[in-house]
Motif scaffolding. Structure first.
Motif, PDB file in Angstrom:
ATOM      1  N   PHE A   1      22.995  -5.723  40.858  1.00  0.00           N
ATOM      2  CA  PHE A   1      23.842  -5.985  41.056  1.00  0.00           C
ATOM      3  C   PHE A   1      25.197  -5.184  41.802  1.00  0.00           C
ATOM      4  O   PHE A   1      25.339  -4.004  42.382  1.00  0.00           O
TER       5      PHE A   1
ATOM      6  N   HIS B   1      31.180   0.569  42.601  1.00  0.00           N
ATOM      7  CA  HIS B   1      29.478   1.394  42.926  1.00  0.00           C
ATOM      8  C   HIS B   1      28.530  -0.567  42.377  1.00  0.00           C
ATOM      9  O   HIS B   1      28.705  -0.754  42.384  1.00  0.00           O
TER      10      HIS B   1
ATOM     11  N   ASP C   1      34.028  -1.104  37.310  1.00  0.00           N
ATOM     12  CA  ASP C   1      34.508  -1.008  35.691  1.00  0.00           C
ATOM     13  C   ASP C   1      34.804  -1.115  35.211  1.00  0.00           C
ATOM     14  O   ASP C   1      36.229  -0.918  35.675  1.00  0.00           O
TER      15      ASP C   1
ATOM     16  N   ASN D   1      32.635  -4.761  34.509  1.00  0.00           N
ATOM     17  CA  ASN D   1      31.305  -5.902  34.397  1.00  0.00           C
ATOM     18  C   ASN D   1      31.530  -6.374  33.002  1.00  0.00           C
ATOM     19  O   ASN D   1      30.749  -6.655  32.613  1.00  0.00           O
TER      20      ASN D   1
ATOM     21  N   HIS E   1      31.110  -3.385  42.093  1.00  0.00           N
ATOM     22  CA  HIS E   1      32.283  -3.980  40.987  1.00  0.00           C
ATOM     23  C   HIS E   1      33.068  -2.629  41.090  1.00  0.00           C
ATOM     24  O   HIS E   1      32.524  -1.364  41.393  1.00  0.00           O
TER      25      HIS E   1
HETATM   26 FE   LIG Z   1      29.242  -0.796  36.691  1.00  0.00          FE
END
Ligand SMILES: [Fe+2]
Ligand SMILES: O=C(O)CCC(=O)C(=O)O
Length: 495
Positions: A151, A219, A156, A462, A154
């Motif tokens: 991932f 993260h 959250d 997310n 980004h």
């Molecule tokens: Fe995240």
């Protein structure tokens, strides 16, 4: 010793206090074996009801049972500002997820002691004047990262103005890769849960690895190179309501040394009769970002509750309160600042506690033309406090003479030289004939992004969030003028 420090030294200490922050906490927590059983719903095709299965993370799991779990997942999407919704893009996020309604795990982050450990590090410390705060973890998703899953960077999505951050619990499985990397303000940190779990495997008692971080921290999950990385994710909220799933910090806290140092510097500045003789504000562009309503016109009692400040921002807030001051996060507007318009008076910065109320019949309050037209400027000017920038001694900056003063550019210069430059100042009340507002010194510069009416940062979350986005915020600490209540000065007998 603070006793021999100059104004510049004290202000520098306050400035630096916002630069030292670790925005996360992580660890390994021993758990009961029976808490590692996970029941989940395995979809059986389009129109069929799911089949219940379980997997026991307390038993070294076979690749096969993990592959079955991975097979029960849906492809994980992520929120995109551009698309204004969730998108599936496996170049950005390749992972499987199960929504909360489709799985059950006995593990309880609060009961297992994880929330206690997290609260001790991340829950903003409450000051005596504040209501006690508690940390609540709301389970969000189960994620499965098989070989090749990742991932990219980004943040959250904020799910409320009281959302503090995220908690990720990594269940014990054999895997390699999948480290969570965090970055903020030019620093990066790596949480390699795979090796932490590996180090504890074979110890007999099962463990999980966890990391909790503030929500505005960027993260990413590095690619998993072998095995399956299985995580439970939670949204963390700060609340005042009690329930069995919340954790409170003990009320009598030990004041951390950095907070005490800030308090000492603020007290020393306040005691100096030469400093901000006419009062004003110290302003701090904060280190962390905060959930702001997506619609800047949203009706809110105040902009951001200072009880929700995070990490070093909360520390500074507490230091100011301890020094007898009243720090506040305020809304900031720039008036008479629109290119292409000529105004009879210079641009100014205005702070307010609530979004401006537009006079009926005046300029239509539109997002795009927020600054458009003097009638709105007048409304803002009338309802808010107009500020004029001064240097760190509370004196008006005279064009070209004390340039660089107060913004840290000259931090390497000896204090004596800086003090010399400062004799080119006045007390800030005569410099501008039109000026009828209050003085402000920016200890750390404001971020452009939070000016009301500007676009907030576009970022990936997310899951797309409709109501809140992260934005920058500034803390304003009002300095009483010499002689006013809250300002008892010590007459200096300096050389
Ligand atoms: Fe995240
Ligand atoms: O599963 C994880 O490690 C967390 C992934 C993540 O950043 C997210 O789900 O937002």
């Amino acid at each position: 010793m603070p006793g021999t420090w100059t104004v510049a030294d004290h202000v520098e200490l306050l400035r630096r206090s916002l630069k030292t922050a670790v925005p996360y906490t992580s660890g390994v927590q021993a758990v009961r074996k029976e808490d590692l059983r996970l029941f989940y719903c395995s979809p059986e095709g389009e129109n069929l009801k799911g089949t219940a299965r379980y997997i026991d993370f307390g038993e070294g799991n076979s690749e096969e049972s993990l592959a079955l779990l991975a097979g029960a997942c849906q492809k994980a999407k992520f929120g995109s500002e551009e698309a204004q919704g969730d998108v599936l893009d496996e170049d950005y996020r390749k992972a499987g997820k199960i929504d909360v309604e489709d799985f059950l795990v006995r593990l309880d982050a609060a009961e297992a002691g994880i929330l206690d450990a997290v609260a001790a590090e991340l829950l903003p410390p409450t000051h005596d004047d504040m209501e006690e705060k508690v940390l609540r973890a709301e389970m969000y998703k189960l994620n499965v990262y098989g070989p090749g899953s990742f991932f990219k960077a980004h943040k959250d999505t904020p799910r409320g103005d009281n959302m503090l951050g995220s908690l990720v619990v990594v269940l014990p499985t054999q895997h390699e890769g999948g480290a969570l990397t965090l970055s903020q303000n030019e620093s990066t940190w790596v949480f390699d849960s795979a090796s932490q779990l590996q180090a504890h495997s074979g110890s007999g008692s099962p463990v999980v690895a966890y990391i909790a971080f503030f929500g505005d921290v960027t993260h990413s999950v590095e690619p998993v190179t072998s095995g399956y990385r299985v995580t439970l994710t939670y949204n963390l909220f700060v609340t005042t309501s009690r329930s069995t799933k919340t954790v409170t910090l003990p009320h009598s806290r030990i004041v951390p040394p950095q907070e005490l140092a800030c308090e000492t510097s603020l007290r020393a500045l306040l005691a100096d009769s030469e400093w901000f003789p006419n009062g004003g504000h110290l302003a701090f562009g904060l280190t962390h970002q905060y959930p702001l309503p997506r619609d800047p016109r949203a009706d809110r009692k105040s902009f951001i509750d200072t009880a929700l400040l995070k990490g070093c921002d909360a520390r500074l807030r507490n230091a100011a309160v301890r020094a007898g001051l009243q720090p506040q996060v305020r809304l900031m507007y720039r008036i008479r600042d629109e290119e292409g318009y000529t105004y009879s008076r210079p641009p100014a910065l205005v702070i307010m506690d609530k979004p401006v109320k537009v006079t009926p019949g005046g300029m239509h309050f539109e997002y795009e033309d927020f600054y458009d037209g003097p009638s709105l400027d007048e409304d803002i000017e009338q309802q808010g406090t107009v500020l004029q920038e001064v240097n760190e001694r509370g004196r008006l900056l005279r064009e070209g003479k004390v340039k660089g003063e107060g913004n840290g550019d000259d931090s390497e210069e000896p204090a004596a030289k800086r003090q010399k430059l400062n004799h080119q100042e006045d007390d800030g009340t005569q410099g501008n004939a039109d000026f009828a507002g209050e003085l402000v010194c920016w200890v750390t510069p404001p971020e452009e992004k939070n000016k009301a009416g500007s676009e907030y940062t576009t970022h990936l979350g997310n899951d797309y969030g409709e109501s809140f986005v992260y934005g920058h915020a500034e803390l304003f600490v009002r300095i009483p003028k010499v002689g006013e209540e809250g300002r008892s000065v010590v007459e200096a007998d300096e050389e």
